[in-house]
Write an enzyme that holds these catalytic residues in place. Sequence first.
Site: not given
Length: 215
Positions: A7, A168
């Site tokens: 990310s 995540d």
Amino acid sequence: MALIAPSILTADFLRLGDELRRAKGADVWHLDIMDGHFVPNLTFGPLLCAAVAKASEIPVECHLMVERPQELLPRYAEAGARRLIVHAEATPHLHRLIAQIRDLGCEVGVALNPGTPLGVIEEVAADLDLLLIMTVDPGFGGQSFQPRQVEKIRRARELLPKALIEVDGGIGPNTAPEVVRAGADILVAGSAVFAPGADPQERIAEIRRSLHESR
Ligand code: DX5
Ligand code: ZN
């Protein structure tokens, strides 16, 4: 072997091209789109998505933490996103949203917050390419992994034998092995890869080593 999706949330935005080039070993770019309403933080939009998609051969996925995702999805599809991930909590019409993503020609992902039961995707399970299990409350990078989500990953693996399971939040060498053992296929890693002074390539290699060593 699990895929690693850095990310860019904690990358140095003034040197983003350089950061991406240095993150060798990345399998997917994970772009966290936040609107300041669905989550209390604001990030970037389709222009940045298009720039990343143009700069790299590696596929881009957009994780939309936004209200009214139906209004924004076409912009990210046009910007070159391979996969669009929407939050089940952001719509009362999940089935319609999934069909919209499919019509846009993108892979379909649905994300669940830690407090959202797995059951909300049961009726659309067969339509998903990917389920994203949040292991932190969405909104910020660098938060602590919530260990209670591991059990949810295990149940998701059983419910979705064919779809990809992505995890995540708070993923790094210390947490990657247990989520992969629970059934995760893709690991999003923000601050574990992009941090001031860190070598992103080495950070990715470290996560992979943790997976090898725990096998
Ligand atoms: C959180 C985002 C994540 C986050 C990951 O809202 O969806 O992708 O940036 O960051 P780390 O790996 O630092 O928890
Ligand atoms: Zn994300």
